[in-house]
Write a protein that holds these residues in place. Structure first.
Motif, PDB file in Angstrom:
ATOM      1  N   GLN A 136       3.845  -4.259   3.865  1.00  0.00           N
ATOM      2  CA  GLN A 136       4.568  -3.062   4.287  1.00  0.00           C
ATOM      3  C   GLN A 136       3.839  -1.817   3.794  1.00  0.00           C
ATOM      4  N   SER A 137       3.890  -0.786   4.621  1.00  0.00           N
ATOM      5  CA  SER A 137       3.328   0.490   4.197  1.00  0.00           C
ATOM      6  C   SER A 137       4.135   1.629   4.797  1.00  0.00           C
ATOM      7  N   PRO A 138       4.202   2.765   4.119  1.00  0.00           N
ATOM      8  CA  PRO A 138       3.759   2.933   2.735  1.00  0.00           C
ATOM      9  C   PRO A 138       4.708   2.246   1.764  1.00  0.00           C
ATOM     10  N   ARG A 139       4.359   2.155   0.503  1.00  0.00           N
ATOM     11  CA  ARG A 139       5.256   1.593  -0.492  1.00  0.00           C
ATOM     12  C   ARG A 139       6.295   2.622  -0.916  1.00  0.00           C
ATOM     13  N   THR A 172       9.632  -0.581   1.282  1.00  0.00           N
ATOM     14  CA  THR A 172       9.228   0.829   1.272  1.00  0.00           C
ATOM     15  C   THR A 172      10.388   1.621   0.705  1.00  0.00           C
TER      16      THR A 172
END
Lengths: 111, 114
Positions: B6-9, B109
């Motif tokens: 997943q992004s961003p954290r 996130t």
């Protein structure tokens, strides 16, 4: 609507003792129940599950008990270890992928 | 396998801005789920896909939320416009077939809308 409820937001237990985490549900159609464990900054990971045709499932130190008449399940951890400190989520589903989760219980196991 | 990515954290944004969260499921998994975690309601299922097709979006809070899965290796969850009450941790998970036990979660996130 909260179909799965974990009424204790936190629990503190001494190392070596038993931890009992409770979960209640309202939907009688639920037929599969799971417990997930979550460490900080990580996603939940599957821990143990139970089908509604059983009333107990054991995996090492972890045992889940299901009381269908009371719509209640519990997770027992014995003996508890400091590494068990995490947030535990109860989840339930009705034979599909739509899992309903409880709000979680933060377990702290003290050395 | 790197697991679900997943992004961003972490994302901090101002109210009214568009937010896009991204997810890469585990290769070979044909189910993808988006969850939201809040203190009050715990983990809530927002939407899930099977073979890139949205199956159930009844958990999506309102029209400001939308999710897409253009291919088997990528999904987005978009909030436009964002509001402070959207602040939460958003998890993506993937699984193979209908086995809930093998629903693997990403790291999440953490979204903060000011």
């Amino acid at each position: 609507d909260q179909q799965v409820k974990q009424n204790s937001p936190s629990l503190s237990v001494q190392e070596g003792r038993i931890s009992i985490l409770n979960c209640d549900y309202t939907n009688s159609m639920f037929d599969y129940f799971l417990w997930y464990k979550k460490y900080p900054a990580e996603g939940p990971t599957f821990l143990i599950s139970i089908s509604s045709i059983k009333d107990k499932n054991e995996d090492g130190r972890f045992t889940v008990f299901l009381n269908k008449s009371a719509k209640h399940l519990s997770l027992h951890i014995v003996p508890s270890q400091p590494g068990d400190s995490a947030v535990y989520f109860c989840a339930a589903s009705a034979n599909n992928n739509d899992m309903r989760f409880g709000a979680g219980t933060r377990l702290t196991v003290k050395p | 396998d790197a697991g679900v990515i997943q992004s961003p954290r972490h994302e901090v944004t101002e109210m009214g801005q568009e937010v896009t969260l991204r997810c890469k499921p585990i290769s070979g998994h044909d189910y993808l789920f988006w969850y939201r975690q809040t203190m009050m309601r715990g983990l809530e299922l927002l939407i899930y896909f099977n073979n890139n097709v949205p199956i159930d979006d009844s958990g999506m809070p309102e029209d400001r939320f939308s999710a897409k899965m253009p291919n088997a290796s990528f999904s987005t969850l978009k909030i436009q416009p964002s509001e402070p009450r959207d602040s939460a941790v958003y998890f993506c998970a993937s699984s193979f077939l209908h086995n809930q036990e093998t629903q693997y979660f990403g790291p999440g996130t953490r979204l903060l809308v000011l």
